[in-house]
Write an enzyme that holds these catalytic residues in place. Structure first.
Site, PDB file in Angstrom:
ATOM      1  N   ASN A  92      74.621 -42.774  -1.676  1.00  0.00           N
ATOM      2  CA  ASN A  92      73.416 -43.607  -1.678  1.00  0.00           C
ATOM      3  C   ASN A  92      73.623 -44.929  -2.431  1.00  0.00           C
ATOM      4  OD1 ASN A  92      73.486 -42.624  -4.247  1.00  0.00           O
ATOM      5  ND2 ASN A  92      71.362 -41.935  -4.308  1.00  0.00           N
ATOM      6  N   GLU A  95      72.180 -54.729  -2.058  1.00  0.00           N
ATOM      7  CA  GLU A  95      71.106 -55.130  -1.143  1.00  0.00           C
ATOM      8  C   GLU A  95      70.630 -56.533  -1.502  1.00  0.00           C
ATOM      9  OE1 GLU A  95      68.066 -52.208   0.272  1.00  0.00           O
ATOM     10  OE2 GLU A  95      66.661 -53.524  -0.776  1.00  0.00           O
ATOM     11  N   HIS A 150      73.514 -50.978  -6.807  1.00  0.00           N
ATOM     12  CA  HIS A 150      73.214 -49.598  -7.204  1.00  0.00           C
ATOM     13  C   HIS A 150      74.500 -48.795  -7.177  1.00  0.00           C
ATOM     14  CE1 HIS A 150      71.523 -45.413  -6.041  1.00  0.00           C
ATOM     15  NE2 HIS A 150      71.522 -45.527  -7.353  1.00  0.00           N
ATOM     16  N   PRO A 164      64.873 -49.226  -6.895  1.00  0.00           N
ATOM     17  CA  PRO A 164      65.300 -49.459  -5.514  1.00  0.00           C
ATOM     18  C   PRO A 164      64.540 -48.539  -4.573  1.00  0.00           C
ATOM     19  CG  PRO A 164      66.947 -48.141  -6.669  1.00  0.00           C
ATOM     20  CD  PRO A 164      65.881 -48.482  -7.674  1.00  0.00           C
ATOM     21  N   GLY A 165      64.055 -49.096  -3.474  1.00  0.00           N
ATOM     22  CA  GLY A 165      63.420 -48.251  -2.470  1.00  0.00           C
ATOM     23  C   GLY A 165      64.475 -47.654  -1.572  1.00  0.00           C
ATOM     24  N   SER A 166      64.054 -46.958  -0.547  1.00  0.00           N
ATOM     25  CA  SER A 166      65.024 -46.488   0.433  1.00  0.00           C
ATOM     26  C   SER A 166      65.457 -47.697   1.262  1.00  0.00           C
ATOM     27  CB  SER A 166      64.400 -45.424   1.310  1.00  0.00           C
ATOM     28  OG  SER A 166      63.221 -45.915   1.901  1.00  0.00           O
ATOM     29  N   MET A 167      66.579 -47.533   1.959  1.00  0.00           N
ATOM     30  CA  MET A 167      67.116 -48.635   2.743  1.00  0.00           C
ATOM     31  C   MET A 167      66.082 -49.131   3.761  1.00  0.00           C
ATOM     32  SD  MET A 167      70.643 -48.312   4.786  1.00  0.00           S
ATOM     33  CE  MET A 167      70.018 -46.844   5.552  1.00  0.00           C
ATOM     34  N   HIS A 210      62.528 -43.631 -10.749  1.00  0.00           N
ATOM     35  CA  HIS A 210      63.793 -44.350 -10.519  1.00  0.00           C
ATOM     36  C   HIS A 210      63.997 -44.789  -9.077  1.00  0.00           C
ATOM     37  CE1 HIS A 210      65.579 -41.036  -8.367  1.00  0.00           C
ATOM     38  NE2 HIS A 210      66.793 -41.513  -8.441  1.00  0.00           N
ATOM     39  N   GLY A 211      63.164 -44.325  -8.150  1.00  0.00           N
ATOM     40  CA  GLY A 211      63.397 -44.691  -6.753  1.00  0.00           C
ATOM     41  C   GLY A 211      62.318 -44.117  -5.871  1.00  0.00           C
TER      42      GLY A 211
END
Lengths: 484, 145
Positions: A206, A210, A238, A381-384, A407-408
């Site tokens: 992961n 980005e 990340h 950080p979000g998901s992609m 954290h995400g």
């Protein structure tokens, strides 16, 4: 009896408690930050069973804290926080996990997306080429064993001495990018061997780089302090401590199987092996973990250097200022020695965060002068393909969660399910249609990280904001993703 | 000897497999095959290198996890994947005081592959237990990926 929503007592807006009485071996309660939906999501896997296993460890202070992005992990759930008393509590390598000091760094450009929209594809290609990624990736930074020891003890300070960092980068890094007490003599030859070729590499899984655009600013004053403005291009990194950290954790989780026998420590899950904090074994792990944490700070710093080079390579001739300043760098897998107020008393604690972020509020010691008035930046950080967030720690996070927050986004779909349902090539096309450029080494790897496999990051952020354990500064929208 | 079954089981964030064997030897071999099948197409691994392993641990479960982590380390260190696993001896009943209680010796064969599908950071001890069944034994292993 299986857990249901009724097992949890509401404590406030988006705050629940699973009392210590929920299971006979629990030594402390479990406090959960979630709205109704996220609570129900977490009840579908073993997140709470794992949190209860953590709550059964000896020497803990206050509740085990579970964040809204929680999901089942191994040992401690991802999105878990536990605080052990120092020096009479424990330290657990399994509760920190294999990717020690996995974390996020945010760099900010001084240009808007609108100005460089036509060069995003070239930028993504340059980042993919210049930042080594993928399974078993090796870096261009070759180190002898003496050099590596400097990395392990110095962290970002090593990077500064070698020209990969600026002094202001270090001021904008958790713990200034160096965890004290690192001692390489407590790490194995294998860890050293694995680490020597991996400084400045992204890895796979992961981990990602980005490119984002600042989509919305919620707190203009804080955004100004952090150097953020609407429409701005920013870049997230990340990753963590690579094979070095994995080996440190592997070594100690294995050797501590005997340590728990020696000290008569009973465990609900053998992954949660631990040692008394004030024991030769506990001190050795702390020193080794600090080495891995410093490796990760150095790793992200070298990657930041490559990102800066890539940015300048593509854009220096077109824009006046092709530099990137560091907004912040935070860890989300680490055990830290910190002081917290518990039941009105100052206590020294070993705060284990696994998939959780430190979130110091305004005035906390250790923050750079310019951050002291606003609090510590928190990078989510979000998901992609979905939003990411910049938050700040608060007084409430200091009081309620041992200065921690989420954290995400947190996974909801298994990797095998994602792999069955989603094809990497199709996902790349979908992302392209949404205006997100993708450079990825592995299409199956891309599919495993599909946005549908994750919770709604905006929902997670609403929970931590409503509960007061972080506050919003800015929302980021992805424009390019680089993955191994 | 490498025919013992393994299957993927659902895990929200990581990879997990359930492995069975008629005895510990078959179980350990199945676990290794199961783990490498997550990483590569085993049929594509050329049998280029043979390595001998000799591991000791405090009990059977620790030996199982150490065995898998040893293979992961060797795989990364040597830049190869393994596809054949032969446990030549395994003893989990050793009780000499002060010594490891379990020991295995194995021969493994592997070679270079075009591409690994993913990274496994480690085999974990999460809920690890070797269960004895009428027909042999079974274990579930969670991998951090």
């Amino acid at each position: 009896m299986p857990l249901t929503k009724k097992s949890f007592q509401p404590l406030g807006d988006c705050v629940w408690e699973l009392p210590q009485s929920a299971r006979a071996d629990m030594q402390v309660a479990v406090r959960v930050y979630a709205d109704d939906k996220l609570l129900q999501d977490a009840l579908r896997d073993k997140s709470f069973e794992q949190a209860m296993n953590v709550a059964a460890l000896p020497g803990l202070v206050g509740p085990v804290v579970v964040m809204p992005d929680v999901h089942q992990g191994y040992g401690m759930p991802i999105g878990g926080v536990m605080a052990a008393s120092v020096p009479d509590g424990i330290i657990s390598p399994g509760a920190v996990g294999y990717d020690i000091n996995c974390g996020v760094r945010l760099l900010a450009a001084h240009v808007s997306h609108a100005e460089i929209r036509h060069r995003i594809g070239d930028l993504a290609t340059a980042l993919f080429r210049n930042c080594p990624s993928g399974v078993g990736s090796e870096g261009v930074v070759r180190l002898g064993s003496d050099d590596l020891e400097d990395v392990l003890t110095g962290g970002a300070r090593w990077a500064l001495a070698r020209g990969y960092a600026t002094a202001s980068d270090l001021a904008r890094t958790e713990a200034n990018g160096t965890i004290p007490g690192a001692d390489a003599s407590h790490t194995s030859a294998r860890a050293i061997q694995r680490g020597r070729h991996q400084v400045g590499t992204l890895g796979a899984g992961n981990h990602f780089i980005e490119v984002d655009e600042v989509d919305t600013v919620f707190d203009p004053t804080a955004a100004q302090v952090l150097g953020l403005f609407p429409g701005q291009v920013v870049i997230q990194i990340h990753c963590g401590s690579r094979g070095f950290g994995h080996q440190v954790c592997t070594d100690y989780v294995s050797s501590f199987q005997a340590t728990v026998r020696k000290y008569g420590i009973r465990l609900a899950d053998r992954e949660l092996v631990c040692a008394p904090f004030d024991s030769p074994e506990g001190r050795a792990y702390l020193a080794a973990m600090a080495c891995a944490a410093n490796f990760a700070f150095a790793n992200r710093q070298v990657l930041a250097h490559f990102v800066r080079q890539s940015f300048a390579e593509v854009l220096a001739k077109e824009i006046g200022d092709a530099t990137l300043h560091q907004v912040y760098d935070i860890a989300h897998n680490m055990a830290k020695i910190e002081e917290h107020e518990v039941a009105g008393q100052r206590r020294t604690l070993c705060v284990h965060r696994k998939g959780a972020t430190r979130a110091f509020g305004p005035g906390a010691p250790g923050l750079a002068d310019d951050l002291r008035s606003i609090g510590q930046p928190v990078l989510i950080p979000g998901s992609m393909g979905t939003a990411s967030w910049v938050l700040l720690g608060t007084e409430d996070s200091m009081q309620q969660t041992f200065a921690s927050t989420c954290h995400g986004a947190g996974r909801v779909m298994s990797r095998s399910h994602a792999k069955r349902e989603i094809r990497g090539e199709k996902l790349r096309e979908e992302l392209k249609a949404q205006g997100v450029t993708v450079r990825a080494g592995s299409m199956p790897g891309l599919a495993e990280e599909a946005p549908r496999a994750y919770k709604d990051v905006d929902r997670v952020i609403e929970v931590v904001a409503r509960a007061g354990i972080a506050r919003k500064v800015a929302r980021l929208r992805p424009i390019a993703v680089i993955k191994g | 000897m490498n025919e013992a079954p393994f299957e993927e089981i659902e895990h929200t964030a990581d990879w997990a497999i359930r492995v069975r064997g008629r005895d510990l030897r078959a179980l350990f071999e199945a676990a290794a095959r199961g783990m490498f099948s997550l990483l590569v197409d085993l049929a594509q691994v050329a049998p280029e290198r043979t390595l001998e392993l000799d591991l000791r641990a405090i009990d059977a479960e620790t030996l199982l996890v150490d065995w898998l982590n040893e293979l992961l380390y060797l795989s990364e260190d040597k830049g190869i994947a393994f596809s054949e696993f032969d446990i030549t001896s395994i003893d989990t009943s050793m009780t000499a005081p002060g010594l490891a209680e379990s020991r295995l010796q194995a021969t493994v064969v592997g070679g270079r592959v075009h591409e690994l599908r993913r990274t496994i950071k480690a085999a974990t001890f999460n809920a690890i237990a070797i269960r004895r069944l009428d027909s042999g034994c079974e274990a579930e292993i969670v991998f951090d990926v």
